[in-house]
Design an enzyme around this catalytic site. Structure first.
Site, PDB file in Angstrom:
ATOM      1  N   GLU A  95      33.613  40.742  35.130  1.00  0.00           N
ATOM      2  CA  GLU A  95      32.812  41.902  35.533  1.00  0.00           C
ATOM      3  C   GLU A  95      33.598  43.196  35.415  1.00  0.00           C
ATOM      4  OE1 GLU A  95      31.210  41.310  39.503  1.00  0.00           O
ATOM      5  OE2 GLU A  95      31.053  39.173  39.065  1.00  0.00           O
ATOM      6  N   CYS A 344      33.202  43.485  42.802  1.00  0.00           N
ATOM      7  CA  CYS A 344      33.442  42.494  41.759  1.00  0.00           C
ATOM      8  C   CYS A 344      33.509  41.066  42.280  1.00  0.00           C
ATOM      9  CB  CYS A 344      34.706  42.841  41.014  1.00  0.00           C
ATOM     10  SG  CYS A 344      34.328  44.003  39.711  1.00  0.00           S
TER      11      CYS A 344
END
Ligand code: SAH
Length: 360
Positions: A95, A344
């Site tokens: 990510e 994240c």
């Protein structure tokens, strides 16, 4: 997946590496000046208009160009924060999050697929570490996001999935690549690296003398509490970690900031705040009376699997006020992209889990 064996990854090569590769296929050195900047703008050799088909094909034989591809993209309706789930060449996902601040776009990138540090509150570590990212995959996140948005990214924070200092060599190569004036050219002062506290590596980093900003995920002011939520503390105690921080400051002159995740019932009491202030003042300031200390307070993002919850606003303010009273700058992290779960680790996990369920 096309075969990458025995071929070089173009985005992991520095300028000199690219020159050597070109010389090895009989191309002149000056080609590197044409190719290097374009690679870093998101073009493969075959897409470069000033590089002929013959040269493109010759490069393809010895090297490959892989940008992470956008697997999912979520845009916050509240503040425009963009979260990417990027798929890497081998199908693994990481990510990255792009946030807008007054000084431009900041990207938060991942440093590993998964993480092996085992912090109790962190979603990234739940499935362990799968592998390190290469320098080209670290850089690729910046290039791919910038290309997708059509905008320049001016700041980088290494606070995504993974522990950057557990992937030290690749992260260092990446820092030099992204700083290269022939490429993206982001200044070291615009780059922050966050670590859970691999003290030996902090000492190594100090010797590299790169003026990046170091952020330490401290999260507790005594060893018992810290070890209970961060296994790394059993290897590097708080005292050992703060020794390294002091040395880092002595060598680089760069201010260090500390992240402190507030977890209800764990580390949020007035006594915890006093202990934190005392710890930082007594270990960092002797002989450095004016050393600036900054603590970033992060209300924990509730991770359902782990049962952690964040404290209320009143408690957070009280905690910050105690630090300020003791001369420590305290800010509460603004939560960007709350509607897209921008922190994240959580998107990759949700997608991986969903797919596992679908596959079963
Ligand atoms: N491994 C590095 C960088 C990745 S995490 C490090 O530990 O610093 C970036 C920051 O988010 C760290 O401070 C981490 O402790 C924090 N973090 C992880 N999970 C969190 C959660 N659920 N809520 C709030 N902060 C979290």
């Amino acid at each position: 997946m096309e075969n990458r064996e025995n071929r070089a990854e173009l985005l992991s090569l520095d300028y000199d590496g690219l020159v050597s590769l070109l010389l090895s296929i009989g191309e002149p050195k000056y080609r590197a000046d044409q190719i290097f900047p374009q690679l870093h703008r998101g073009l493969s050799p075959s897409e470069m208009t000033n590089v002929g088909k013959r040269v493109g094909a010759a490069i393809d034989k010895v090297a490959y160009y892989d940008l992470p591809s956008v697997r999912r993209k979520l845009i916050s309706g509240i503040d425009g924060t963009v979260k990417y789930l990027f798929e890497l060449g081998d199908g693994n996902c990481v990510e990255s999050v792009v946030m807008e601040y007054h000084h431009g776009l900041t990207i938060c990138i991942s440093s590993q697929v998964g993480c092996r540090m085992g912090c109790a509150f962190c979603a990234s570590t739940i499935g362990g570490k799968v592998r390190d990212l290469t320098p080209g995959e670290l850089l690729g996140q910046v290039i791919a996001a910038s290309k997708d948005l059509g905008k320049r990214i001016s700041n980088i924070v290494m606070m995504g999935i993974g522990e950057p200092l557990d992937n030290y060599e690749n992260v260092l190569k990446f820092l030099r690549l992204v700083n290269d004036p022939r490429g993206i050219c982001i200044g070291y002062r615009h780059i922050s690296l966050s670590t859970c506290g691999l003290a030996d590596r902090i000492d190594d980093l100090a010797r590299e003398d790169l003026p990046i900003t170091l952020s330490i995920s401290l999260h507790a002011a005594d060893n018992e509490t810290r070890s209970s939520i961060m296994p790394v503390n059993r290897k590097y105690s708080i005292e050992r970690l703060l020794d390294s921080c002091r040395r880092y400051y002595d060598t680089t002159g760069r201010r260090i900031s500390f992240e402190y995740t507030l977890i209800e019932g764990k580390n949020t009491s007035e006594a915890s705040a006093e202990k934190l202030a005392e710890l930082l003042n007594s270990s960092l300031r002797p002989g450095h009376g004016t050393l600036p200390i900054h603590v970033n307070l992060i209300p924990v993002n509730d991770v359902a699997e782990r049962g952690f919850t964040h404290p209320g606003t009143g408690e957070i303010k009280r905690f910050a006020a105690i630090l300020e009273k003791r001369g420590i700058r305290a800010t509460v992290r603004r939560k960007l992209g709350p509607d897209i779960n921008a922190s994240c680790g959580q998107l990759r996990r949700a997608v991986t889990e969903n797919e596992e369920k679908t596959e079963n």
